[in-house]
Scaffold this motif. Sequence first.
Motif, PDB file in Angstrom:
ATOM      1  N   GLY A 176       2.342  49.453  42.671  1.00 57.02           N
ATOM      2  CA  GLY A 176       1.305  50.258  42.288  1.00 57.02           C
ATOM      3  C   GLY A 176       1.680  51.374  40.986  1.00 57.02           C
ATOM      4  N   GLN A 177       2.651  52.337  41.646  1.00 56.28           N
ATOM      5  CA  GLN A 177       2.852  53.955  40.706  1.00 56.28           C
ATOM      6  C   GLN A 177       3.203  53.945  39.834  1.00 56.28           C
ATOM      7  OE1 GLN A 177       1.751  56.070  42.801  1.00 56.28           O
ATOM      8  NE2 GLN A 177       1.629  54.598  44.111  1.00 56.28           N
ATOM      9  N   THR A 215      -8.444  51.491  37.761  1.00 58.46           N
ATOM     10  CA  THR A 215      -9.511  51.618  37.189  1.00 58.46           C
ATOM     11  C   THR A 215      -9.992  53.091  37.879  1.00 58.46           C
ATOM     12  OG1 THR A 215      -9.440  49.919  35.712  1.00 58.46           O
ATOM     13  CG2 THR A 215     -11.794  50.862  36.148  1.00 58.46           C
ATOM     14  N   ILE A 216     -10.278  53.116  39.092  1.00 57.11           N
ATOM     15  CA  ILE A 216     -11.070  53.959  40.118  1.00 57.11           C
ATOM     16  C   ILE A 216     -10.404  55.062  39.893  1.00 57.11           C
ATOM     17  CG2 ILE A 216     -10.567  54.064  42.136  1.00 57.11           C
ATOM     18  CD1 ILE A 216     -10.612  50.759  42.584  1.00 57.11           C
ATOM     19  N   LEU A 217      -9.100  55.762  39.828  1.00 59.42           N
ATOM     20  CA  LEU A 217      -8.557  56.598  39.512  1.00 59.42           C
ATOM     21  C   LEU A 217      -9.161  57.124  38.225  1.00 59.42           C
ATOM     22  CD1 LEU A 217      -7.387  59.291  41.750  1.00 59.42           C
ATOM     23  CD2 LEU A 217      -4.777  58.182  41.003  1.00 59.42           C
ATOM     24  N   LEU A 218      -8.963  56.530  37.748  1.00 58.89           N
ATOM     25  CA  LEU A 218      -9.077  56.736  36.063  1.00 58.89           C
ATOM     26  C   LEU A 218     -10.616  57.644  35.593  1.00 58.89           C
ATOM     27  CD1 LEU A 218      -7.548  53.662  33.975  1.00 58.89           C
ATOM     28  CD2 LEU A 218      -6.622  56.525  34.052  1.00 58.89           C
ATOM     29  N   MET A 219     -11.403  56.413  36.708  1.00 57.81           N
ATOM     30  CA  MET A 219     -12.938  56.176  36.654  1.00 57.81           C
ATOM     31  C   MET A 219     -12.866  58.307  36.990  1.00 57.81           C
ATOM     32  SD  MET A 219     -14.506  53.249  36.985  1.00 57.81           S
ATOM     33  CE  MET A 219     -16.617  53.753  36.764  1.00 57.81           C
ATOM     34  N   VAL A 220     -12.406  58.189  38.574  1.00 54.21           N
ATOM     35  CA  VAL A 220     -13.047  59.310  39.125  1.00 54.21           C
ATOM     36  C   VAL A 220     -11.880  60.606  38.571  1.00 54.21           C
ATOM     37  CG1 VAL A 220     -12.062  60.254  41.526  1.00 54.21           C
ATOM     38  CG2 VAL A 220     -12.735  58.139  41.656  1.00 54.21           C
ATOM     39  N   SER A 243      -6.938  65.272  35.661  1.00 52.72           N
ATOM     40  CA  SER A 243      -5.607  64.048  34.791  1.00 52.72           C
ATOM     41  C   SER A 243      -5.483  63.582  36.265  1.00 52.72           C
ATOM     42  CB  SER A 243      -4.106  64.648  34.388  1.00 52.72           C
ATOM     43  OG  SER A 243      -3.257  64.476  35.935  1.00 52.72           O
ATOM     44  N   PRO A 244      -5.261  61.679  36.031  1.00 50.27           N
ATOM     45  CA  PRO A 244      -5.317  60.796  37.542  1.00 50.27           C
ATOM     46  C   PRO A 244      -3.812  61.468  38.112  1.00 50.27           C
ATOM     47  CG  PRO A 244      -5.399  59.754  35.572  1.00 50.27           C
ATOM     48  CD  PRO A 244      -5.029  61.220  35.132  1.00 50.27           C
ATOM     49  N   TYR A 245      -3.088  61.799  37.560  1.00 52.35           N
ATOM     50  CA  TYR A 245      -1.851  62.443  39.087  1.00 52.35           C
ATOM     51  C   TYR A 245      -2.376  63.553  38.992  1.00 52.35           C
ATOM     52  CZ  TYR A 245       1.398  59.291  35.477  1.00 52.35           C
ATOM     53  OH  TYR A 245       1.369  58.284  34.804  1.00 52.35           O
ATOM     54  N   TRP A 296      -4.590  66.697  44.477  1.00 55.60           N
ATOM     55  CA  TRP A 296      -6.041  66.879  45.578  1.00 55.60           C
ATOM     56  C   TRP A 296      -5.924  65.748  46.987  1.00 55.60           C
ATOM     57  CZ3 TRP A 296     -10.931  66.524  42.219  1.00 55.60           C
ATOM     58  CH2 TRP A 296     -10.547  68.096  41.462  1.00 55.60           C
ATOM     59  N   ASN A 297      -4.556  64.841  46.460  1.00 53.22           N
ATOM     60  CA  ASN A 297      -5.211  63.354  47.736  1.00 53.22           C
ATOM     61  C   ASN A 297      -3.765  63.454  48.577  1.00 53.22           C
ATOM     62  OD1 ASN A 297      -7.499  62.226  48.705  1.00 53.22           O
ATOM     63  ND2 ASN A 297      -6.224  60.413  47.902  1.00 53.22           N
ATOM     64  N   GLY A 298      -2.675  63.930  47.545  1.00 54.07           N
ATOM     65  CA  GLY A 298      -1.215  63.446  47.806  1.00 54.07           C
ATOM     66  C   GLY A 298      -0.960  64.148  49.986  1.00 54.07           C
TER      67      GLY A 298
END
Length: 482
Positions: A389-390, A438-443, A450-452, A458-460
């Motif tokens: 996924g990464q 797509t989910i992270l790109l939308m968020v 940025s998605p990263y 934020w979520n690490g």
Amino acid sequence: MRVPSHAETNGDLIRPSLLLYRAAGYAMPLCMIATLLHLITDLSFASWLARPALVVYLLMQARHLTGMARVVLVATVAGSAATIMSHPEPVPLLLQALDRFCFFATFMASLSLLRLAALRSRLIREAGHALIHQKPSWRYPAISMGTMSFGIILNIGALSLFGTMIQKGNTLRSAGGDEALRAARERRMILAMLRGFALTPLTSPLGIAVVVLLSSMPQLTWPMLLPLALPIAAVMMLTGWWLDWFQGPPLAPGSKRVRPSLRPLARFSLIVVAITATALLLSPIGNMGLPVAVLIACPACAFVWLASQRTRLAGGTGTARAGMLVWRRSAQIFAANRSEIVILGGSAFVGALITPWVDIELLNAWLVSTGLQGLGLAVAAMFLTLACGQFGLNPIISVTLILSLLPDPQALGLAPEVLAVALMSAWTLSMMSSPFTTILLMVSNFCGRSPYFVAWRWNGLYYLLCIPLIIAVLAIGQALLG
């Protein structure tokens, strides 16, 4: 005298292309109906209707696909060519792979109808508004659980709905002019939305993850996965709630919020329960697997929901008006999720082509020699899915290929339920951590980051806390079931 229009003077050129466009708009409904007919009655001619209908749909939608979907479509074409040139009996293998493509395309088309009914419902907007405007201490579980519930019906449309409401509701005016407070509240609500939606692979019987797993592991049923999947979902929910409280700003003294009624959410929950119950009841009554029952329950319930909405216009049952709506908007309805159809169906197609080339006994012996058995194999499969996924590989592709290539898990001392839930957990974590989803790109688009940044800044911490907790639950499950 009436002057002929430009279209009329060129009718011989326009009409064939217009007819072709309209015919292509009904290609996916034809594929869907024929696939369901084949699954229910086992009539061979139905599959010969579904296959060319799917090919027509893919040809018409190819130029509108996203990058990942185009890669998958190219892989299906290349895999087909390689099979024709190298396999001794390519036709049966290609037809089998194409039938799997039709199955998953039908699944996504069924969800499209359900999403159409939901997005036209005023109840959805009322329930979402009630969740967004809860008081701060309860906002995280409200948004997280709400997005998860909405995701069962709306799929990725739940993110659009909640993201829009967060943007509209979280303004400087609502934050008393304090930009820091507005930004902190945005971060908390965005993360609650992302983490809640990501739990759908673990909690939804109508989700893509469950259908992929159950179709690849027919010895399992959805109720068999719940004793492991639900505790993991609960642990992740509670971890996120604790982090939200720990990292959130202190509540201002004397600040109060009038909480809106949750009655719309209760009514929406009844719809979710009704659709889920319909699929679960159809499975034993029709002597069919849950994935097939979902394919029947989703469009049937969506049509009933649409018809009930249309009764408000001029009385009656609303059936005719609902049918006319679907007929007229068929091209738009089934084109909306073309990329998801190609990624999901194409992954299954490629997996079906690869499987005959794998020496299962040799792979089994190699896994035994490396010590990848029992819980270690489940954890390795989970980390492999996360790593893929990464680098941009969708969990649909990685999970499908892993299940296509792995030998019988019981022969390697691993309970099939543990392997399935490990892959479901990896699917959930990939949705939150992979910058390519797509989910992270939308968020990231909603919050302007940025998605990263969203995935790891934020979520690490949440991501790293959840992994050992998930492994601990899997270890308990392996000890009890192994």
